[in-house]
Design an enzyme around this catalytic site. Structure first.
Site, PDB file in Angstrom:
ATOM      1  N   ASP A   1       0.863  -1.176   0.000  1.00  0.00           N
ATOM      2  CA  ASP A   1       0.000   0.000   0.000  1.00  0.00           C
ATOM      3  C   ASP A   1       0.898   1.223   0.000  1.00  0.00           C
ATOM      4  OD1 ASP A   1      -2.498   1.400   0.464  1.00  0.00           O
ATOM      5  OD2 ASP A   1      -3.150  -0.400   1.533  1.00  0.00           O
TER       6      ASP A   1
ATOM      7  N   ASP B   1      -3.130   4.382  -2.362  1.00  0.00           N
ATOM      8  CA  ASP B   1      -4.163   4.830  -1.435  1.00  0.00           C
ATOM      9  C   ASP B   1      -4.697   6.209  -1.833  1.00  0.00           C
ATOM     10  OD1 ASP B   1      -5.468   4.427   1.224  1.00  0.00           O
ATOM     11  OD2 ASP B   1      -4.452   6.314   1.655  1.00  0.00           O
TER      12      ASP B   1
ATOM     13  N   GLU C   1      -6.834   3.150  -5.650  1.00  0.00           N
ATOM     14  CA  GLU C   1      -8.085   3.268  -4.904  1.00  0.00           C
ATOM     15  C   GLU C   1      -8.778   4.568  -5.304  1.00  0.00           C
ATOM     16  OE1 GLU C   1      -9.887   3.639  -0.392  1.00  0.00           O
ATOM     17  OE2 GLU C   1      -8.166   4.807  -1.029  1.00  0.00           O
TER      18      GLU C   1
ATOM     19  N   HIS D   1     -11.069  -3.508   4.233  1.00  0.00           N
ATOM     20  CA  HIS D   1     -10.866  -3.068   5.624  1.00  0.00           C
ATOM     21  C   HIS D   1     -11.625  -1.787   5.959  1.00  0.00           C
ATOM     22  CE1 HIS D   1      -8.296  -0.612   3.222  1.00  0.00           C
ATOM     23  NE2 HIS D   1      -8.087   0.202   4.238  1.00  0.00           N
ATOM     24  N   ASP D   2     -12.296  -1.185   4.992  1.00  0.00           N
ATOM     25  CA  ASP D   2     -13.013   0.071   5.241  1.00  0.00           C
ATOM     26  C   ASP D   2     -14.516  -0.110   5.343  1.00  0.00           C
ATOM     27  OD1 ASP D   2     -10.825   1.797   5.358  1.00  0.00           O
ATOM     28  OD2 ASP D   2     -10.741   2.014   3.187  1.00  0.00           O
TER      29      ASP D   2
HETATM   30  C1  GLC Z   1      -7.963   4.832   2.280  1.00  0.00           C
HETATM   31  C2  GLC Z   1      -7.815   3.649   3.200  1.00  0.00           C
HETATM   32  C3  GLC Z   1      -8.387   3.995   4.552  1.00  0.00           C
HETATM   33  C4  GLC Z   1      -7.627   5.155   5.094  1.00  0.00           C
HETATM   34  C5  GLC Z   1      -7.617   6.329   4.131  1.00  0.00           C
HETATM   35  C6  GLC Z   1      -6.599   7.340   4.520  1.00  0.00           C
HETATM   36  O1  GLC Z   1      -9.269   5.120   1.977  1.00  0.00           O
HETATM   37  O2  GLC Z   1      -8.416   2.529   2.611  1.00  0.00           O
HETATM   38  O3  GLC Z   1      -8.359   2.904   5.422  1.00  0.00           O
HETATM   39  O4  GLC Z   1      -8.199   5.575   6.300  1.00  0.00           O
HETATM   40  O5  GLC Z   1      -7.306   5.936   2.815  1.00  0.00           O
HETATM   41  O6  GLC Z   1      -5.298   6.907   4.228  1.00  0.00           O
END
Ligand code: GLC
Length: 554
Positions: A98, A200, A258, A334-335
């Site tokens: 990541d 990310d 993402e 995980h979100d």
């Molecule tokens: C992304 C991650 C999340 C995190 C955010 C800030 O959306 O998936 O878990 O809190 O970025 O880095």
């Protein structure tokens, strides 16, 4: 065909803190992952995505990085990660990390320098603005983690920008030094042998003019401002400059971006040689409220899958990315809460709904991304402490639910059903007191279940785990990786499609809900076909039973 390796990838997401704790301190680690590689390999996935493992104050479980070049000691050290990469590759498993490029931790040395004052050379690594003339925040934009995006730096009286937590200041990509620094980081890890990155929150790399306020918001209030901090056209320019340099080192590296709010057409534009290889969007999920209860605060109402709209979205994704591009296929990460609790039914139909949802999704054309433990039918974590939730609203919601007569357990379960922590419970390896994850209580908690764990499910031919192994071995065939998809006429709750590759064909039918549904017409002409996956439900009945799943081939 000249294919990129990742077009056929099946990704397994590991949340490092929760996967396997080899040193028994209650937090998962790299050695634990190394010990688990044979299990992962046997599952049939071929690419690992690790959530961040770098040095971090852990304000956001590693997404707040204070040193990108070193491993946080809770996970291990550089030797461990080198060993993990080597051992993964020995088993022909690829591995991606990541990469957080939108922000750092406020404890990162760049930020620590930046707050020394406006003259510091690192000042411009971050985003700064002055208060409005009336002394209020520079604008009315709201942060994703609640409150304003602006935090005052008391030394200079200026504000710095943070889209997430105030301890996660956003980087200024308009400063070429930021790109250079990030390229160096990416090169460092590629040189260690990793096969790509999950990028990310890249869609937020560029922000609009800070003098713009969200319109229609009452004075003194704030509002989410996606139009000013998400998907701005310049994102592509900065990302392209960054990715082009990375691809010079490793032309085949997998860039999984993402893009939470991307629609299919936007995702289409982000998938390019010099941008992302594939995109993760949250756009395809659809839910509907099942019952409104005045005693339940807004946002926590009980919900179920809106199969009709979800299906329409999936069709849109499949059609938009049908040629030389691949959608990502996933139900959870995980979100967000876990698949079987959120979209399936983790009580009456736990196994069947887990299997049906997996079949319908992963046999589509695209790259599956499976969350650790999903293959066991793991459900939402039972959380017993309100402070486990990061959401700023959680405590107030809990108070309200208790006042409205809910028990502590029920209130926490209701809150969990709408929060990301529900997915972060530890991997259920066995049924011993800490689920075989550790000898110690874990950092977040664990569900210990008799029959939902690796040890039990390995022995049970009918387990969700065995089912995933069979499903993923089908998925690896060219038919399910590359074959064209045609959707077949079906009930709103049913996903029915055909896959076609050269001489091979398959038909997939799944009832995505716990309701009975109309039997699709295509089932009338299946004499020449044979079943390769079957929930066992008869098609001679009047209706298709809840969560029926069938895969036919010829
Ligand atoms: C992304 C991650 C999340 C995190 C955010 C800030 O959306 O998936 O878990 O809190 O970025 O880095």
């Amino acid at each position: 065909m000249n294919q990129n390796w990742w077009e056929k990838a099946i990704v397994y997401q590991i949340y490092p803190k929760s996967f396997k704790d080899a040193n028994n301190d209650g937090i998962g680690d790299l050695k634990g992952m190394i010990e688990s590689l044979d299990y992962i390999k046997a599952l049939g996935v071929d690419t690992l995505w690790l959530n961040p493992i770098f040095i971090s104050p852990q304000v956001d479980n590693g997404y707040d990085i204070s040193n990108y070049y070193a491993i946080d000691e809770i996970f291990g050290d550089l030797n461990d990660v080198e060993k993990l990469i080597e051992e993964a590759h020995k088993r022909e498993l690829k591995i991606i990390f990541d990469l957080v490029l939108n922000h750092t931790s406020s404890e990162h040395p760049w930020f620590q320098e930046a707050i020394k004052g406006p003259q510091n050379i690192y000042r411009d690594y971050y985003l700064w603005a002055d208060a409005k003339l009336d002394g209020s925040y520079p604008n009315n934009w709201e942060s994703f983690f609640g409150g304003s995006v602006w935090e005052k730096d008391h030394k200079s009286e200026q504000y710095y920008f943070h889209l997430f937590d105030k301890k996660m200041p956003d980087l200024n990509w308009k400063n070429p030094e930021v790109k250079k620094s990030m390229v160096d980081i990416a090169k460092f890890w590629l040189a260690k042998g990793i096969d790509g990155f999950r990028l990310d929150a890249f869609i937020h790399m560029v922000k609009d003019d800070f003098s713009l306020d969200v319109q229609g918001v009452p004075d003194g209030e704030i509002a989410l401002a996606e139009e000013y901090y998400a998907n701005l056209p310049e994102v592509k320019r900065f990302l392209s400059e960054f990715i082009s340099e990375i691809r010079e080192i490793n032309p085949n590296c997998f860039i999984l971006g993402e893009a939470a709010s991307a629609t299919p057409s936007l995702a289409d534009s982000y998938i390019r040689e010099d941008l992302c290889s594939a995109v993760i969007s949250f756009d395809h999920f659809e839910e509907k409220i099942t019952s409104k209860d005045v005693k339940i605060p807004k946002g926590l109402e009980s919900k179920t899958i809106d199969a009709k709209r979800m299906k329409e979205n999936l069709i849109d994704w499949q059609e938009t990315l049908a040629v030389e591009k691949y959608p990502t296929l996933y139900w959870n990460n995980h979100d967000m809460p876990r698949m079987v609790s959120r979209f399936g039914n983790d009580k009456e139909y736990r196994d069947k709904s887990a299997k049906a949802l997996a079949t319908g999704m992963y046999l589509l054309r695209g790259i599956p991304v499976i969350l650790y433990g999903e293959e066991l039918g793991m459900k939402n974590l039972e959380i017993d402490n309100i402070h486990t939730f990061q959401s700023p609203k959680a405590v107030d919601q809990h108070i309200q639910l208790l006042e409205n007569g809910f028990s502590k357990e029920d209130s926490l379960a209701i809150i969990a059903s709408a929060n990301k922590e529900a997915s972060r419970g530890v991997m259920q390896w066995d049924r011993t007191s800490h689920a075989g994850f550790s000898t110690q209580a874990s950092w977040i908690g664990e569900n210990v279940e008799e029959t939902y764990n690796v040890e039990f499910e390995m022995k049970d031919e009918n387990s969700v785990l065995h089912f995933y192994q069979r499903l993923l071995s089908l998925k690896k065939e060219d038919l399910f990786s590359f074959g064209a998809v045609t959707f077949l006429e079906s009930d709103d709750n049913v996903l029915a499609y055909k896959r076609l590759f050269e001489e091979e064909e398959a038909i997939v039918i799944c009832n995505l809900t716990e309701n009975f549904a109309e039997i699709p017409d295509c089932t009338k002409e299946l004499d020449q076909w044979h079943l390769v996956i079957d929930s066992g439900d008869s098609l001679d009945n009047e209706e298709l039973a809840p969560y029926t799943y069938k895969v036919y081939r010829r």
